[in-house]
Structure formats: structure tokens, C-alpha cells
Design a protein around this motif. Sequence first.
Motif, PDB file in Angstrom:
ATOM      1  N   TRP A 119      -7.449  68.301 -31.569  1.00 36.09           N
ATOM      2  CA  TRP A 119      -7.902  68.031 -30.205  1.00 36.09           C
ATOM      3  C   TRP A 119      -6.734  67.816 -29.241  1.00 36.09           C
ATOM      4  O   TRP A 119      -6.955  67.575 -28.058  1.00 36.09           O
ATOM      5  CB  TRP A 119      -8.798  66.787 -30.188  1.00 36.09           C
ATOM      6  CG  TRP A 119      -9.941  66.862 -31.139  1.00 36.09           C
ATOM      7  CD1 TRP A 119     -10.124  66.109 -32.261  1.00 36.09           C
ATOM      8  CD2 TRP A 119     -11.072  67.749 -31.073  1.00 36.09           C
ATOM      9  NE1 TRP A 119     -11.292  66.459 -32.898  1.00 36.09           N
ATOM     10  CE2 TRP A 119     -11.888  67.465 -32.187  1.00 36.09           C
ATOM     11  CE3 TRP A 119     -11.459  68.752 -30.181  1.00 36.09           C
ATOM     12  CZ2 TRP A 119     -13.067  68.150 -32.434  1.00 36.09           C
ATOM     13  CZ3 TRP A 119     -12.633  69.434 -30.426  1.00 36.09           C
ATOM     14  CH2 TRP A 119     -13.425  69.139 -31.531  1.00 36.09           C
ATOM     15  N   ALA A 120      -5.518  67.914 -29.719  1.00 35.79           N
ATOM     16  CA  ALA A 120      -4.339  67.677 -28.888  1.00 35.79           C
ATOM     17  C   ALA A 120      -4.347  68.578 -27.654  1.00 35.79           C
ATOM     18  O   ALA A 120      -4.510  69.792 -27.751  1.00 35.79           O
ATOM     19  CB  ALA A 120      -3.065  67.906 -29.694  1.00 35.79           C
ATOM     20  N   GLY A 121      -4.183  67.952 -26.500  1.00 32.09           N
ATOM     21  CA  GLY A 121      -4.098  68.711 -25.252  1.00 32.09           C
ATOM     22  C   GLY A 121      -5.420  69.151 -24.677  1.00 32.09           C
ATOM     23  O   GLY A 121      -5.446  69.798 -23.620  1.00 32.09           O
ATOM     24  N   SER A 122      -6.538  68.815 -25.316  1.00 28.98           N
ATOM     25  CA  SER A 122      -7.851  69.238 -24.815  1.00 28.98           C
ATOM     26  C   SER A 122      -8.103  68.657 -23.427  1.00 28.98           C
ATOM     27  O   SER A 122      -7.888  67.467 -23.194  1.00 28.98           O
ATOM     28  CB  SER A 122      -8.962  68.788 -25.771  1.00 28.98           C
ATOM     29  OG  SER A 122      -8.856  69.418 -27.018  1.00 28.98           O
ATOM     30  N   LYS A 123      -8.576  69.488 -22.536  1.00 33.19           N
ATOM     31  CA  LYS A 123      -8.799  69.069 -21.152  1.00 33.19           C
ATOM     32  C   LYS A 123     -10.166  68.434 -20.938  1.00 33.19           C
ATOM     33  O   LYS A 123     -10.424  67.888 -19.863  1.00 33.19           O
ATOM     34  CB  LYS A 123      -8.649  70.284 -20.216  1.00 33.19           C
ATOM     35  CG  LYS A 123      -7.293  70.968 -20.303  1.00 33.19           C
ATOM     36  CD  LYS A 123      -6.158  70.021 -19.958  1.00 33.19           C
ATOM     37  CE  LYS A 123      -4.812  70.723 -19.975  1.00 33.19           C
ATOM     38  NZ  LYS A 123      -3.687  69.789 -19.753  1.00 33.19           N
ATOM     39  N   ASP A 124     -11.044  68.515 -21.947  1.00 30.98           N
ATOM     40  CA  ASP A 124     -12.393  67.984 -21.784  1.00 30.98           C
ATOM     41  C   ASP A 124     -12.606  66.725 -22.619  1.00 30.98           C
ATOM     42  O   ASP A 124     -13.723  66.410 -23.016  1.00 30.98           O
ATOM     43  CB  ASP A 124     -13.433  69.047 -22.143  1.00 30.98           C
ATOM     44  CG  ASP A 124     -13.227  69.629 -23.536  1.00 30.98           C
ATOM     45  OD1 ASP A 124     -12.243  69.243 -24.197  1.00 30.98           O
ATOM     46  OD2 ASP A 124     -14.046  70.466 -23.956  1.00 30.98           O
ATOM     47  N   LYS A 148     -15.501  63.961 -26.321  1.00 34.28           N
ATOM     48  CA  LYS A 148     -15.432  65.357 -25.884  1.00 34.28           C
ATOM     49  C   LYS A 148     -16.708  65.698 -25.131  1.00 34.28           C
ATOM     50  O   LYS A 148     -17.817  65.541 -25.656  1.00 34.28           O
ATOM     51  CB  LYS A 148     -15.268  66.291 -27.080  1.00 34.28           C
ATOM     52  CG  LYS A 148     -15.197  67.769 -26.703  1.00 34.28           C
ATOM     53  CD  LYS A 148     -14.962  68.627 -27.939  1.00 34.28           C
ATOM     54  CE  LYS A 148     -15.038  70.108 -27.628  1.00 34.28           C
ATOM     55  NZ  LYS A 148     -14.029  70.529 -26.629  1.00 34.28           N
ATOM     56  N   GLN A 149     -16.570  66.163 -23.910  1.00 37.79           N
ATOM     57  CA  GLN A 149     -17.724  66.510 -23.101  1.00 37.79           C
ATOM     58  C   GLN A 149     -18.383  67.775 -23.648  1.00 37.79           C
ATOM     59  O   GLN A 149     -17.722  68.783 -23.871  1.00 37.79           O
ATOM     60  CB  GLN A 149     -17.290  66.722 -21.654  1.00 37.79           C
ATOM     61  CG  GLN A 149     -16.641  65.489 -21.029  1.00 37.79           C
ATOM     62  CD  GLN A 149     -16.049  65.761 -19.670  1.00 37.79           C
ATOM     63  OE1 GLN A 149     -16.784  66.005 -18.719  1.00 37.79           O
ATOM     64  NE2 GLN A 149     -14.726  65.716 -19.570  1.00 37.79           N
TER      65      GLN A 149
END
Length: 219
Positions: A119-124, A148-149
Motif C-alpha cells: 500500500w506504500a504511496g497509495s493516494k486513496d 482505503k477508500q
Amino acid sequence: MSNADYLKKVMSKNLKYYLKRDGITQTELANKLGIPEMTMSNWLNAKTYPRVDKIQLLADYFKISRSDLTEEKQHRIFKANEYPYFPISISAGLPINVEPISSNDVETISIPDSIMGKWAGSKDIYFMRVNGESMNKIIPNNSLIAVKQMELSSFNDGDIVVYSNGCDYAVKKFYRFDDKIIFRPDSYDNSFIDYVVTNDSLEDIKIHGKVVLYIVELD
């Protein structure tokens, strides 16, 4: 640069490193140690230098020596990303009434990629804290959770979700059954029970996202 300014810059650099290492915000650290937020901000911005007793307090919290804060160090470089952080505790008991969450509530928190994994760097993804014991078999009280959306159609039975009913927020396991959605606790305390929503009242419920990671603070 004067020696005093040099010492303040060293302290600032080291303190920022340990905040990032442990994935904690300056506000959280200030609250945990009983230090005014402005004082913590001044240390981080190299405006002032802590007294010896405060340096010891910081060192004890991070489980390091005072010299790790006061002396120039070559810290191990690690990659991290910043994520939105809501300094609001989401109930893991009954849904708890909180003020509507808005952009004004958002802070940021830096989490190492080695912890975030895929999930590293996930924008949501955003972070919150859990308050309560209804999920304590999996997520202990005061855990930091990564949410997480996702759309409702993307959830599977057994996913841990953050949901709200109006301004009432909670975290539970998610299940679909016929015309119902069930929010189920997972606790050593059997007094916690399912929260059941029918299709007729589903429009009053908002599922904000799936908990994809949690970080536990051990005492």
C-alpha cells in the motif's frame, strides 16, 4: 552560525527523524508527553532548544539515548510517504458521535514504505485511530489504522470497514446477508453485538473504506 543555532538545528533534524521513524505526528507526541504544541513546534523548527529534562523525556519515549537527539547523527535512510491523518478516534464499540469530518481536520503522517508494504504511496489511503474494545481480537484499542477508500460493491464478507450513520462513526467487520448488511464485532468481550442495517435504511449508512493495515502501540 552560532553554536546555539547549530544545536537547535541538530535537535530539530534528529527529532524529525524519530517522528518519521515511529509514524507519529508532532501533535500526538506533544499530547503524549504533556508538552504544549507550540513548544514542540519550536523545537522542530529549530527556534528553541529543550531543557535537559525535556530531552530525557523525549529520549525515554523513543527509547534512545539523549545523545541520539543532541548530537549530529548519520541516520539510516528509509523511504517514506505522507498520508492524510484525521486526529479523531473512531469507535470500536458502539458507533460514537463525532463532529463531521472535514478537510479542516486533516493533518499528515509519514509512514515508512517498509511498514506500508504493497500500500506504500497509495493516494486513496488515510489514517485514523481506533477507540474501544469491540475489535480487540484483531485491532487493539488506540491502534493506528490505514483506511482505503472503496465503493460498497468492492467489499467482501469479513472485511474490516469504517462506517458512519450520520455523525456516528465505528469500525467493524462487514457482512452481507440477503437484504441486510451486518457490522460485526470481533472481541474477547461477548457483550458487543452485531449492528444490522436493512436495505430500507442503507441510504443512512456510509461506508468510508476498508482497513488494510493497522499499527499497534505496545506499552
